[in-house]
Design a protein around this motif. Structure first.
Motif, mmCIF file in Angstrom:
data_model
loop_
_atom_site.group_PDB
_atom_site.id
_atom_site.type_symbol
_atom_site.label_atom_id
_atom_site.label_comp_id
_atom_site.label_asym_id
_atom_site.label_seq_id
_atom_site.Cartn_x
_atom_site.Cartn_y
_atom_site.Cartn_z
ATOM 1 N N THR A 30 13.048 -19.087 32.408
ATOM 2 C CA THR A 30 12.634 -20.458 32.703
ATOM 3 C C THR A 30 11.121 -20.631 32.579
ATOM 4 N N SER A 31 10.376 -19.547 32.653
ATOM 5 C CA SER A 31 8.919 -19.614 32.516
ATOM 6 C C SER A 31 8.537 -19.860 31.065
ATOM 7 N N SER A 32 7.366 -20.463 30.865
ATOM 8 C CA SER A 32 6.829 -20.517 29.512
ATOM 9 C C SER A 32 6.165 -19.164 29.264
ATOM 10 N N ILE A 33 6.365 -18.624 28.072
ATOM 11 C CA ILE A 33 5.865 -17.292 27.745
ATOM 12 C C ILE A 33 5.101 -17.365 26.433
ATOM 13 N N SER A 34 3.858 -16.904 26.471
ATOM 14 C CA SER A 34 3.088 -16.823 25.236
ATOM 15 C C SER A 34 2.724 -15.367 24.995
ATOM 16 N N ILE A 35 2.516 -15.049 23.724
ATOM 17 C CA ILE A 35 2.135 -13.702 23.318
ATOM 18 C C ILE A 35 0.866 -13.840 22.475
ATOM 19 N N GLU A 36 -0.111 -12.970 22.746
ATOM 20 C CA GLU A 36 -1.395 -13.055 22.060
ATOM 21 C C GLU A 36 -1.749 -11.706 21.449
ATOM 22 N N LYS A 37 -2.284 -11.763 20.231
ATOM 23 C CA LYS A 37 -2.772 -10.557 19.551
ATOM 24 C C LYS A 37 -3.960 -10.951 18.692
ATOM 25 N N GLY A 38 -5.060 -10.273 18.899
ATOM 26 C CA GLY A 38 -6.236 -10.496 18.065
ATOM 27 C C GLY A 38 -6.754 -11.919 18.068
ATOM 28 N N GLY A 39 -6.679 -12.588 19.200
ATOM 29 C CA GLY A 39 -7.191 -13.952 19.284
ATOM 30 C C GLY A 39 -6.205 -15.024 18.862
ATOM 31 N N LYS A 40 -5.044 -14.635 18.328
ATOM 32 C CA LYS A 40 -4.010 -15.604 17.951
ATOM 33 C C LYS A 40 -2.928 -15.603 19.025
ATOM 34 N N THR A 41 -2.469 -16.793 19.378
ATOM 35 C CA THR A 41 -1.454 -16.940 20.421
ATOM 36 C C THR A 41 -0.228 -17.632 19.847
ATOM 37 N N ALA A 42 0.952 -17.188 20.313
ATOM 38 C CA ALA A 42 2.205 -17.782 19.847
ATOM 39 C C ALA A 42 3.154 -17.978 21.028
ATOM 40 N N ASP A 43 4.036 -18.954 20.891
ATOM 41 C CA ASP A 43 5.106 -19.179 21.860
ATOM 42 C C ASP A 43 6.152 -18.089 21.635
ATOM 43 N N ALA A 44 6.389 -17.266 22.653
ATOM 44 C CA ALA A 44 7.319 -16.148 22.513
ATOM 45 C C ALA A 44 8.761 -16.600 22.321
ATOM 46 N N LYS A 45 9.041 -17.862 22.557
ATOM 47 C CA LYS A 45 10.401 -18.377 22.393
ATOM 48 C C LYS A 45 10.686 -18.800 20.953
ATOM 49 N N ARG A 46 9.676 -18.702 20.081
ATOM 50 C CA ARG A 46 9.825 -19.118 18.681
ATOM 51 C C ARG A 46 9.682 -17.911 17.765
ATOM 52 N N LEU A 47 10.757 -17.554 17.098
ATOM 53 C CA LEU A 47 10.825 -16.361 16.256
ATOM 54 C C LEU A 47 9.718 -16.323 15.210
ATOM 55 N N PHE A 48 9.559 -17.381 14.442
ATOM 56 C CA PHE A 48 8.581 -17.356 13.360
ATOM 57 C C PHE A 48 7.148 -17.323 13.886
ATOM 58 N N ALA A 49 6.926 -17.900 15.052
ATOM 59 C CA ALA A 49 5.596 -17.827 15.660
ATOM 60 C C ALA A 49 5.268 -16.386 16.034
ATOM 61 N N VAL A 50 6.251 -15.679 16.604
ATOM 62 C CA VAL A 50 6.054 -14.266 16.979
ATOM 63 C C VAL A 50 5.823 -13.429 15.721
ATOM 64 N N MET A 51 6.625 -13.633 14.697
ATOM 65 C CA MET A 51 6.476 -12.867 13.466
ATOM 66 C C MET A 51 5.139 -13.173 12.783
ATOM 67 N N GLY A 52 4.638 -14.388 12.962
ATOM 68 C CA GLY A 52 3.367 -14.783 12.373
ATOM 69 C C GLY A 52 2.170 -14.016 12.922
ATOM 70 N N LEU A 53 2.331 -13.382 14.061
ATOM 71 C CA LEU A 53 1.246 -12.578 14.639
ATOM 72 C C LEU A 53 1.071 -11.251 13.909
ATOM 73 N N ALA A 54 2.079 -10.857 13.121
ATOM 74 C CA ALA A 54 2.035 -9.617 12.337
ATOM 75 C C ALA A 54 1.675 -8.408 13.205
ATOM 76 N N VAL A 55 2.422 -8.231 14.289
ATOM 77 C CA VAL A 55 2.164 -7.131 15.219
ATOM 78 C C VAL A 55 2.654 -5.821 14.616
ATOM 79 N N LYS A 56 1.776 -4.848 14.588
ATOM 80 C CA LYS A 56 2.073 -3.521 14.035
ATOM 81 C C LYS A 56 2.154 -2.488 15.155
ATOM 82 N N GLN A 57 2.612 -1.281 14.808
ATOM 83 C CA GLN A 57 2.668 -0.187 15.772
ATOM 84 C C GLN A 57 1.271 0.068 16.334
#
Length: 85
Positions: A30-57
């Motif tokens: 129920t919480s809003s969840i954001s994920i941030e990497k390298g200064g870019k932030t995305a809504d964790a509930k949106r698949l393409f937004a998460v993939m757009g962060l290009a998170v690597k190992q």
């Protein structure tokens, strides 16, 4: 507001499968969840937004949760991350 950092261990990073699992998990919260990497932030509930962060190992991502159940959702998300990627 709750925040925590997580180091991605999956050799392929947050590719389609784990990103999809993350988005599905986030949508169940129920919480809003954001994920941030390298200064870019995305809504964790949106698949393409998460993939757009290009998170690597070994990338460190920061999750931010806001909402009435943020404490429970944060604990659940930390467990989910440890088991999934």
């Amino acid at each position: 507001m709750r925040t925590f950092q997580y180091t991605v261990k999956d050799p392929e990073g947050l590719h389609a499968r784990p990103a999809g699992m993350l988005a599905k998990f986030a949508q169940s919260c129920t919480s809003s969840i954001s994920i941030e990497k390298g200064g870019k932030t995305a809504d964790a509930k949106r698949l393409f937004a998460v993939m757009g962060l290009a998170v690597k190992q070994n990338d460190i991502v920061t999750f931010t949760l806001e909402g009435e159940s943020e404490q429970k959702d944060c604990a659940d998300l930390q467990s989910f991350c440890a088991l999934t990627f």
